[in-house]
Design an enzyme around this catalytic site. Sequence first.
Site, PDB file in Angstrom:
ATOM      1  N   HIS A  38       0.815  -1.141   0.031  1.00  0.00           N
ATOM      2  CA  HIS A  38       0.008   0.148   0.069  1.00  0.00           C
ATOM      3  C   HIS A  38       1.004   1.437   0.064  1.00  0.00           C
ATOM      4  O   HIS A  38       0.532   2.275   0.691  1.00  0.00           O
ATOM      5  CB  HIS A  38      -0.921  -0.059   1.273  1.00  0.00           C
ATOM      6  CG  HIS A  38      -1.901  -1.129   1.230  1.00  0.00           C
ATOM      7  ND1 HIS A  38      -2.405  -1.633  -0.184  1.00  0.00           N
ATOM      8  CD2 HIS A  38      -2.594  -1.656   2.123  1.00  0.00           C
ATOM      9  CE1 HIS A  38      -3.484  -2.608   0.216  1.00  0.00           C
ATOM     10  NE2 HIS A  38      -3.623  -2.614   1.417  1.00  0.00           N
ATOM     11  N   HIS A  46      -9.649   2.174   0.730  1.00  0.00           N
ATOM     12  CA  HIS A  46      -9.653   0.953   1.744  1.00  0.00           C
ATOM     13  C   HIS A  46     -10.580   0.884   2.727  1.00  0.00           C
ATOM     14  O   HIS A  46     -10.490   0.599   3.877  1.00  0.00           O
ATOM     15  CB  HIS A  46      -8.179   0.923   2.392  1.00  0.00           C
ATOM     16  CG  HIS A  46      -7.498  -0.523   2.640  1.00  0.00           C
ATOM     17  ND1 HIS A  46      -8.276  -1.486   3.286  1.00  0.00           N
ATOM     18  CD2 HIS A  46      -6.605  -1.339   2.054  1.00  0.00           C
ATOM     19  CE1 HIS A  46      -7.635  -2.342   3.781  1.00  0.00           C
ATOM     20  NE2 HIS A  46      -6.670  -2.470   2.709  1.00  0.00           N
ATOM     21  N   GLU A  88     -11.495  -3.837  -2.830  1.00  0.00           N
ATOM     22  CA  GLU A  88     -10.519  -2.749  -3.186  1.00  0.00           C
ATOM     23  C   GLU A  88     -10.236  -2.900  -4.812  1.00  0.00           C
ATOM     24  O   GLU A  88      -9.589  -4.017  -5.154  1.00  0.00           O
ATOM     25  CB  GLU A  88      -9.104  -2.893  -2.570  1.00  0.00           C
ATOM     26  CG  GLU A  88      -9.255  -2.738  -1.117  1.00  0.00           C
ATOM     27  CD  GLU A  88      -8.078  -3.695  -0.370  1.00  0.00           C
ATOM     28  OE1 GLU A  88      -6.699  -3.400  -0.779  1.00  0.00           O
ATOM     29  OE2 GLU A  88      -8.281  -4.186   0.382  1.00  0.00           O
TER      30      GLU A  88
HETATM   31  C1  GLA Z   1      -4.879  -5.240   2.059  1.00  0.00           C
HETATM   32  C2  GLA Z   1      -4.289  -6.592   2.057  1.00  0.00           C
HETATM   33  C3  GLA Z   1      -4.507  -7.217   3.317  1.00  0.00           C
HETATM   34  C4  GLA Z   1      -3.927  -6.609   4.473  1.00  0.00           C
HETATM   35  C5  GLA Z   1      -4.860  -5.192   4.347  1.00  0.00           C
HETATM   36  C6  GLA Z   1      -4.462  -4.489   5.741  1.00  0.00           C
HETATM   37  O1  GLA Z   1      -6.261  -5.447   1.993  1.00  0.00           O
HETATM   38  O2  GLA Z   1      -4.580  -7.312   0.700  1.00  0.00           O
HETATM   39  O3  GLA Z   1      -3.448  -8.378   3.272  1.00  0.00           O
HETATM   40  O4  GLA Z   1      -2.664  -6.153   4.487  1.00  0.00           O
HETATM   41  O5  GLA Z   1      -4.665  -4.521   3.324  1.00  0.00           O
HETATM   42  O6  GLA Z   1      -4.596  -5.140   6.949  1.00  0.00           O
END
Ligand code: GLA
Length: 387
Positions: A142, A216, A351
Amino acid sequence: MKKIINYLGFALLTALLFVGCKKENQSEKAQSTQMENIQVSDYGVTAKGDSIKKYTLTNKNGMKVEVINFGGIITSLTAPDKDGKYEDVVLGFTKPEGYFNGNPYYFGALIGRFGNRIANAKFILDGKTYDIDKNDGPNSLHGGKEGFHTKIWTIEPIGNAEAPSLKLTYVSNDGEEGYPGKLTTTVVYTLTKDNALEIAYEATTDKTTVVNLTQHSYFNLSGKFTQPITDHELQLDADQFLPVNGTLIPTGERRNVAGTPFDFKTPKLIGKDINSDDEQVKLGKGFDHNWILNGTGLRKIATVYHSGTGRVMEVSTDQPGVQFYSGNFLDGKFDTKTGGKNEHRTGFCLETQHFPDSPNETSFPTVVLKPGEKFQSKTIYKFSVKK
Ligand code: GLA
């Protein structure tokens, strides 16, 4: 004759003045209505001393979306249930510090420059290796520790009486979190009159770079944040998904969902196969994978239904993939907005994005953005009720 011409000229001038005044009144009206459907208030002060504001968008039905200029985070979003009751359906912290001090779950945040994982926190672009922030085991997740979810965005209220909008802008300097190019990103959040939140992303760069923007938010359509989301029914318009390795990096294989726990082509309870012995479910600790969406262009890709409240959320996007994450890392460390703790699987994310690790996987659709090009993308979360 001269008299007639004079008279016509006078009439024309009067008409023009009248139209002009009317236009001015209308735009004044639009502005004041815009103020009515966008409220701004003080939200909190970060450890660095930045004063953060909260913007509340409201539509005619009474639906509300709250956004802060820290991380472009959606701190609250209400949706009606079958009795017409609007309740908050997105997970979040009870105190601003939760968002300011790391936001370990990325609750409600705008994600960039690169949503999802990049293997070994590096990639090669135009023959040059870029080392980016390693914040998830060997990988980068991210956008890195100081990704867009931690940045202060400039917010400009726009939109009109029917659909309040916020335009968020963030300029990321060349080299930030290891990425090349000065990247200018704008995100427009619009709350429509038919209870949809539209998110329009744009980005430009001054050097060749990679970009993958997403949102997110974690949803729990029950409106009760201690209730697991396993009782929600999900339908995903995807014939294939991307299997991952032990650190959740896609292996490059595109696997058919048919006959696997990943088949959501027809509506299925999220909880049905979430504890399956399937190797991929085990690696994800539940669902935490990218589905390859069918079709192209802006199209409906997912529907989520919660029978208890009748709430329905439909997701449309123009992106090639969606990370369906079933909240497997939620660990009960924080209070929820409706009391209790944020336990395991009490929220899910959809997402919309390009595939994870695309900079290193040449068979995936490109995420490269060059100077002079404009990255543009749109995702819509629409809320309704099924009785
Ligand atoms: C994303 C990832 C997950 C996790 C979340 C945050 O969605 O795919 O594995 O890291 O973010 O907790």
